[in-house]
Design an enzyme around this catalytic site. Structure first.
Site, short mmCIF file in Angstrom:
data_model
loop_
_atom_site.label_atom_id
_atom_site.label_comp_id
_atom_site.label_asym_id
_atom_site.label_seq_id
_atom_site.Cartn_x
_atom_site.Cartn_y
_atom_site.Cartn_z
N GLY A 51 0.69 -1.29 -0.03
CA GLY A 51 -0.10 0.07 0.07
C GLY A 51 0.96 1.41 0.02
O GLY A 51 0.59 2.14 0.68
N ASN A 53 1.68 3.25 -2.57
CA ASN A 53 1.46 4.19 -3.48
C ASN A 53 0.68 5.46 -2.88
O ASN A 53 0.56 6.58 -3.58
CB ASN A 53 0.42 3.77 -4.47
N GLY A 55 -0.91 7.83 0.96
CA GLY A 55 -1.08 8.32 2.44
C GLY A 55 0.24 7.66 3.20
O GLY A 55 1.36 7.67 2.72
N ILE A 56 0.06 7.06 4.46
CA ILE A 56 0.85 6.49 5.22
C ILE A 56 2.04 5.48 4.55
O ILE A 56 3.19 5.87 4.61
CB ILE A 56 0.32 5.68 6.44
N TYR A 206 -14.15 -3.95 9.91
CA TYR A 206 -12.82 -3.62 9.88
C TYR A 206 -12.11 -3.66 11.23
O TYR A 206 -11.08 -4.36 11.54
CB TYR A 206 -12.77 -1.83 9.54
#
Length: 323
Positions: A51, A53, A55-56, A206
């Site tokens: 992940g 690409n 944000g964090i 979630y």
């Protein structure tokens, strides 16, 4: 107490909650540890960030690149991944940053990615399982798994297991799993993995996946004792990212308006992950859960129960072996 945006929106007195949340998040914006003050170099080390690409994840990868690491951006979108790749190379001056495609909701994609890594890479020193999403729609994947569980938990579990031998060979190595403080609101019910007995109210699913993240991390750490590979999980804080992209526009609007003033930026939200991955203070620490200010805190009771951890690990092993 740590609040999440979904608590704020669903509470009837959300205006009051916003004030409380503001005070908490303001206090969390700066911790005692900061990446810029950490002299650790990663020259000669290889790191994977899922992940990466946006944000964090993008700021984690950028930090590793600035420290001289060979960084592999594990992204679902080639277009967005290439944009992040060019930005990280330009900002860090490190050309040894590479893009590989993975969709953690697809076990086939995870296996393909892992096979490529094992073929191309001789060493792996840092694995950050950052990719995940909240508010995903109700549904099953092609593997027959509930979408949120596949994306946030089963995919990262399988990826880590497939790369474990490489991590062990490269020791000392670190596995860092990005969870959430909301894991304390989750429940353990293995029927959830197949989409059974689930409530899709707000972030309920979630929360369950994030609890399983911490349970698995602690059991993994126990199994890795003596190998030189550590595994820890963390809460990044309440961060202004595109985490709300699967919610309706009203909730997104509230999130963005409140977040502009009170939430962490993606750069700030990356700090606790970077701390677990590179800090000298965390070298050798394993099976722990860190808060957004880089402090050690106790996770949910289920995550501290060895019997649940063992059942969790064995269930996920059997599940992924069959698919």
């Amino acid at each position: 107490m740590t609040w999440e945006i979904t608590d704020l929106i669903s509470h009837p007195l959300w205006m009051v909650s916003a004030l409380v949340l503001a005070a908490v998040t303001r206090a969390q914006r700066r911790g005692w540890w900061h990446p810029s003050a950490c002299p650790v170099r990663l020259t000669g080390k290889t790191a994977i960030v899922t992940g990466a690409n946006t944000g964090i994840g993008k700021f984690i990868a950028l930090d590793f690149a600035r420290r001289g690491a060979r960084v592999i951006l594990a992204c679902r979108s080639e277009t967005r991944g290439m944009a992040a790749l060019e930005e990280i190379r330009q900002c860090s001056g490190n050309q040894n940053v590479h893009l590989r495609i993975i969709d953690t909701s697809s076990l086939e994609s995870v296996r393909k990615f892992a096979a490529q890594i094992l073929e191309e890479e001789k060493e792996l020193h840092i694995l950050v399982n950052n990719a995940g999403a909240s508010g995903l729609p109700k549904g099953l994947t092609a593997d027959g798994l509930e979408l949120s569980f596949a994306t946030n938990h089963i995919g990262p579990f399988l990826l880590t297991n497939l790369l474990l031998d490489l991590l062990k060979k490269s020791a000392p190595a670190r596995i860092v799993n990005v969870s959430s403080a909301n894991h304390k609101k989750g429940k353990v019910d293995f029927s959830h993995f197949r989409g059974e007995n689930l409530s899709y109210a707000m972030d309920t699913t979630y929360n369950h996946t994030k609890l399983h993240n911490v349970i698995w991390t602690n059991e993994l750490a126990r199994r890795l004792r003596g190998t030189g590979v550590t595994a820890n999980s963390l809460h990044p804080g309440i961060v202004m990212t595109d985490v709300m992209r699967h919610y309706n526009w009203i909730l997104r609007l509230i999130f963005n308006l409140v977040g502009i003033f009170f939430f962490k930026s993606s750069k700030e939200g990356a700090v606790s992950t970077i701390y677990c991955a590179v800090a000298e203070e965390t070298q050798g620490i394993s099976g722990k859960y860190f808060d957004s200010d880089c402090s050690l805190v106790l996770p949910a009771p289920e995550a501290r129960d060895p019997a649940i951890g063992e059942k969790e690990f064995e269930y996920c092993e059997r599940l992924t072996a069959k698919l």
